[in-house]
Motif scaffolding. Structure first.
Motif, PDB file in Angstrom:
ATOM      1  N   GLY A   1       0.769  -1.229   0.000  1.00  0.00           N
ATOM      2  CA  GLY A   1       0.000   0.000   0.000  1.00  0.00           C
ATOM      3  C   GLY A   1       0.800   1.278   0.000  1.00  0.00           C
ATOM      4  O   GLY A   1       0.239   2.365  -0.163  1.00  0.00           O
ATOM      5  N   PHE A   2       2.125   1.183   0.169  1.00  0.00           N
ATOM      6  CA  PHE A   2       2.960   2.376   0.266  1.00  0.00           C
ATOM      7  C   PHE A   2       4.162   2.250  -0.664  1.00  0.00           C
ATOM      8  O   PHE A   2       4.544   1.157  -1.061  1.00  0.00           O
ATOM      9  CB  PHE A   2       3.439   2.577   1.713  1.00  0.00           C
ATOM     10  N   VAL A   3       4.744   3.407  -1.003  1.00  0.00           N
ATOM     11  CA  VAL A   3       5.877   3.420  -1.925  1.00  0.00           C
ATOM     12  C   VAL A   3       6.794   4.591  -1.568  1.00  0.00           C
ATOM     13  O   VAL A   3       6.323   5.634  -1.073  1.00  0.00           O
ATOM     14  CB  VAL A   3       5.379   3.542  -3.392  1.00  0.00           C
ATOM     15  N   CYS A   4       8.082   4.413  -1.823  1.00  0.00           N
ATOM     16  CA  CYS A   4       9.042   5.496  -1.617  1.00  0.00           C
ATOM     17  C   CYS A   4       8.991   6.448  -2.810  1.00  0.00           C
ATOM     18  O   CYS A   4       9.040   6.010  -3.965  1.00  0.00           O
ATOM     19  CB  CYS A   4      10.459   4.934  -1.445  1.00  0.00           C
ATOM     20  N   VAL A   5       8.894   7.737  -2.538  1.00  0.00           N
ATOM     21  CA  VAL A   5       8.716   8.753  -3.579  1.00  0.00           C
ATOM     22  C   VAL A   5       9.766   9.839  -3.405  1.00  0.00           C
ATOM     23  O   VAL A   5      10.060  10.256  -2.279  1.00  0.00           O
ATOM     24  CB  VAL A   5       7.306   9.380  -3.493  1.00  0.00           C
ATOM     25  N   ASP A   6      10.334  10.306  -4.523  1.00  0.00           N
ATOM     26  CA  ASP A   6      11.278  11.414  -4.463  1.00  0.00           C
ATOM     27  C   ASP A   6      10.592  12.655  -3.897  1.00  0.00           C
ATOM     28  O   ASP A   6       9.425  12.916  -4.199  1.00  0.00           O
ATOM     29  CB  ASP A   6      11.817  11.745  -5.858  1.00  0.00           C
ATOM     30  N   PRO A   7      11.293  13.429  -3.103  1.00  0.00           N
ATOM     31  CA  PRO A   7      10.693  14.657  -2.577  1.00  0.00           C
ATOM     32  C   PRO A   7      10.502  15.678  -3.689  1.00  0.00           C
ATOM     33  O   PRO A   7      11.226  15.674  -4.686  1.00  0.00           O
ATOM     34  CB  PRO A   7      11.725  15.136  -1.554  1.00  0.00           C
ATOM     35  N   PRO A   8       9.532  16.588  -3.555  1.00  0.00           N
ATOM     36  CA  PRO A   8       9.360  17.614  -4.595  1.00  0.00           C
ATOM     37  C   PRO A   8      10.520  18.598  -4.561  1.00  0.00           C
ATOM     38  O   PRO A   8      11.063  18.892  -3.490  1.00  0.00           O
ATOM     39  CB  PRO A   8       8.046  18.293  -4.191  1.00  0.00           C
ATOM     40  N   PRO A   9      10.934  19.120  -5.704  1.00  0.00           N
ATOM     41  CA  PRO A   9      11.973  20.159  -5.711  1.00  0.00           C
ATOM     42  C   PRO A   9      11.490  21.398  -4.967  1.00  0.00           C
ATOM     43  O   PRO A   9      10.292  21.578  -4.734  1.00  0.00           O
ATOM     44  CB  PRO A   9      12.177  20.445  -7.215  1.00  0.00           C
ATOM     45  N   ASP A  10      12.419  22.250  -4.612  1.00  0.00           N
ATOM     46  CA  ASP A  10      12.070  23.492  -3.918  1.00  0.00           C
ATOM     47  C   ASP A  10      11.039  24.283  -4.732  1.00  0.00           C
ATOM     48  O   ASP A  10      11.205  24.481  -5.942  1.00  0.00           O
ATOM     49  CB  ASP A  10      13.313  24.353  -3.704  1.00  0.00           C
ATOM     50  N   GLY A  11      10.006  24.739  -4.066  1.00  0.00           N
ATOM     51  CA  GLY A  11       8.967  25.524  -4.727  1.00  0.00           C
ATOM     52  C   GLY A  11       7.850  24.687  -5.339  1.00  0.00           C
ATOM     53  O   GLY A  11       6.878  25.242  -5.850  1.00  0.00           O
ATOM     54  N   TRP A  12       7.961  23.366  -5.287  1.00  0.00           N
ATOM     55  CA  TRP A  12       6.948  22.473  -5.839  1.00  0.00           C
ATOM     56  C   TRP A  12       6.309  21.679  -4.705  1.00  0.00           C
ATOM     57  O   TRP A  12       6.856  21.584  -3.603  1.00  0.00           O
ATOM     58  CB  TRP A  12       7.561  21.513  -6.861  1.00  0.00           C
ATOM     59  N   GLU A  13       5.140  21.075  -4.975  1.00  0.00           N
ATOM     60  CA  GLU A  13       4.467  20.230  -3.994  1.00  0.00           C
ATOM     61  C   GLU A  13       4.006  18.943  -4.666  1.00  0.00           C
ATOM     62  O   GLU A  13       3.727  18.909  -5.867  1.00  0.00           O
ATOM     63  CB  GLU A  13       3.262  20.957  -3.397  1.00  0.00           C
ATOM     64  N   THR A  14       3.950  17.874  -3.880  1.00  0.00           N
ATOM     65  CA  THR A  14       3.507  16.583  -4.393  1.00  0.00           C
ATOM     66  C   THR A  14       2.007  16.623  -4.687  1.00  0.00           C
ATOM     67  O   THR A  14       1.217  17.209  -3.933  1.00  0.00           O
ATOM     68  CB  THR A  14       3.815  15.476  -3.375  1.00  0.00           C
ATOM     69  N   VAL A  15       1.590  15.986  -5.792  1.00  0.00           N
ATOM     70  CA  VAL A  15       0.180  15.938  -6.168  1.00  0.00           C
ATOM     71  C   VAL A  15      -0.046  14.685  -7.014  1.00  0.00           C
ATOM     72  O   VAL A  15       0.851  14.224  -7.723  1.00  0.00           O
ATOM     73  CB  VAL A  15      -0.228  17.207  -6.953  1.00  0.00           C
TER      74      VAL A  15
ATOM     75  N   PRO B   1      11.088  20.606 -13.754  1.00  0.00           N
ATOM     76  CA  PRO B   1      12.454  20.312 -13.309  1.00  0.00           C
ATOM     77  C   PRO B   1      13.209  19.524 -14.375  1.00  0.00           C
ATOM     78  O   PRO B   1      12.608  18.837 -15.214  1.00  0.00           O
ATOM     79  CB  PRO B   1      12.236  19.467 -12.040  1.00  0.00           C
ATOM     80  N   THR B   2      14.515  19.605 -14.337  1.00  0.00           N
ATOM     81  CA  THR B   2      15.339  18.961 -15.370  1.00  0.00           C
ATOM     82  C   THR B   2      15.531  17.469 -15.131  1.00  0.00           C
ATOM     83  O   THR B   2      16.052  16.770 -15.997  1.00  0.00           O
ATOM     84  CB  THR B   2      16.718  19.637 -15.452  1.00  0.00           C
ATOM     85  N   SER B   3      15.118  16.964 -13.969  1.00  0.00           N
ATOM     86  CA  SER B   3      15.239  15.528 -13.696  1.00  0.00           C
ATOM     87  C   SER B   3      14.097  15.105 -12.779  1.00  0.00           C
ATOM     88  O   SER B   3      13.513  15.915 -12.063  1.00  0.00           O
ATOM     89  CB  SER B   3      16.586  15.210 -13.040  1.00  0.00           C
ATOM     90  N   GLY B   4      13.786  13.814 -12.820  1.00  0.00           N
ATOM     91  CA  GLY B   4      12.762  13.257 -11.946  1.00  0.00           C
ATOM     92  C   GLY B   4      11.356  13.499 -12.453  1.00  0.00           C
ATOM     93  O   GLY B   4      10.626  12.564 -12.784  1.00  0.00           O
ATOM     94  N   PHE B   5      10.942  14.741 -12.510  1.00  0.00           N
ATOM     95  CA  PHE B   5       9.586  15.110 -12.938  1.00  0.00           C
ATOM     96  C   PHE B   5       9.717  16.017 -14.163  1.00  0.00           C
ATOM     97  O   PHE B   5       9.786  17.241 -14.045  1.00  0.00           O
ATOM     98  CB  PHE B   5       8.851  15.827 -11.800  1.00  0.00           C
ATOM     99  N   THR B   6       9.744  15.440 -15.356  1.00  0.00           N
ATOM    100  CA  THR B   6      10.108  16.189 -16.559  1.00  0.00           C
ATOM    101  C   THR B   6       8.973  16.333 -17.577  1.00  0.00           C
ATOM    102  O   THR B   6       9.108  17.100 -18.523  1.00  0.00           O
ATOM    103  CB  THR B   6      11.298  15.516 -17.252  1.00  0.00           C
TER     104      THR B   6
END
Length: 348
Positions: A94-108, A251-256
């Motif tokens: 039920g759970f997963v490890c997720v990269d933190p959002p870059p500065d100024g961004w939020e997870t959604v 962002p240039t990596s992770g969430f592109t």
């Protein structure tokens, strides 16, 4: 097996961990679920048991007091097996490890074409209009071809090809086409029956807004993840993304991968501005004495009047008529795509 080698077990009052005489610790979560016991190497044991969900060997705290099955979002090793939150195999479904959002961004969470219910742990659902990419159109200027569908072969006795006899052929006959005639010595010229250019603004690529939904993350996040990752409930059919107010580059990596979103969208985009120039057509008429166009052509006649040799028996031809219309001004995007309460969403 004698009594000294017989496995004995001490059961804590809470019933959370079984400790065997062989130095193995047994995870009670699996006993409750009716699964095979999960064993991990305890201090003094051989360490041959499985590691946690992230592959790391557990570190058992001798002072840990179990409080029940593992809770996956509190940062505590509740069952005292040395594995907290996402590191515990009991949390992997039920759970997963997720990269933190870059500065100024939020997870959604994002569903970009449908509006399913948010997963239970994600409390805030927002219906949005969303478009993939930056909303720019790819435009093209289509000028058509004014060279017409017929090539006219004119043959005369003068270098200007005046007062000539004529014969018609299909324009742009790229395959070998049968014919039959004789061509006397003299001067020949091939021309097309051109028409006016017709400028057309074409849309090559367009992404239109669709109905989507976003979900805000739960207020609590767990641990047990490598580096700076956080333990979050899985998103089901939603993509785990990051968001930022306004229109932004990802962002240039992770969430592109970029989506533009908002609670409503106004689309005024169109392609405009295409115009064309009309130019003389480039015409080529290839003639063969061979019926299937084998080998090199016997003679090629263009839109320049030129001397030709006598060909007693023309049996086949190929033809082309191109370049009559050329772009004068390109087609470009006019108007914009705007969103109310715009946010940029970037996904892996």
């Amino acid at each position: 097996m004698n009594a000294s080698k017989r496995l004995s077990a001490t059961v804590f009052a809470s019933g959370a961990i079984l400790v065997g005489a062989c130095g193995l610790m047994i995870d009670p979560d699996r006993l409750v679920a009716g699964q095979q016991p999960e064993t991990v190497g305890a201090e003094g044991g051989d360490g041959s048991g499985p590691n946690g969900a992230d592959g790391r060997a557990p570190v058992i705290d001798p002072n840990c007091r179990p409080s029940g099955p593992e809770v996956c979002d509190d940062g505590i090793d509740n069952d005292c097996n040395g594995l907290a939150d996402c590191a515990d195999l009991g949390c992997s479904a039920g759970f997963v490890c997720v990269d933190p959002p870059p500065d100024g961004w939020e997870t959604v969470l994002l569903a970009d074409h449908t509006r399913p219910a948010c997963p239970a742990a994600y409390t805030t659902a927002t219906d949005v209009r969303v478009v993939q990419g930056d909303g720019a159109l790819a435009c093209a200027c289509d000028c058509g071809n004014n060279c017409g569908g017929t090539i006219t072969l004119a043959q005369g006795s003068s270098a200007g090809c005046g007062s000539a006899t004529t014969r018609g052929f299909d324009a742009n006959a790229t395959g070998c086409t049968s014919t039959g005639f004789g061509l006397a010595s003299g001067f020949a010229q091939a021309t097309s029956d051109g028409n006016a250019c017709a400028a057309s603004d074409d849309v090559v690529r367009r992404n239109d807004p669709t109905d989507g939904r976003t979900c805000a993350p739960p207020p609590k996040v767990g641990g047990g993840c490598p580096d700076a990752q956080r333990c979050l409930p899985r998103g089901g059919s939603f993509a785990m993304c990051v968001a930022r107010v306004g229109m932004n580059a990802c962002p240039t990596s992770g969430f592109t991968k970029q989506w533009r979103s908002g609670t409503a969208a106004s689309d005024q985009r169109e392609c405009m501005g295409c115009s064309c120039d009309s130019n003389p057509c480039s015409v080529a008429l290839q003639l063969w004495t061979h019926p299937t166009c084998q080998g090199n052509s016997t003679l090629t006649i263009t839109n320049s009047c030129a001397a030709n040799g006598s060909i007693n028996n023309v049996k086949a031809y190929k033809s082309s008529a191109t370049n009559g219309c050329t772009q004068a001004t390109p087609s470009v995007q006019q108007g914009t795509l705007t969103f109310e309460n715009e946010r940029t969403i970037c996904c892996p």
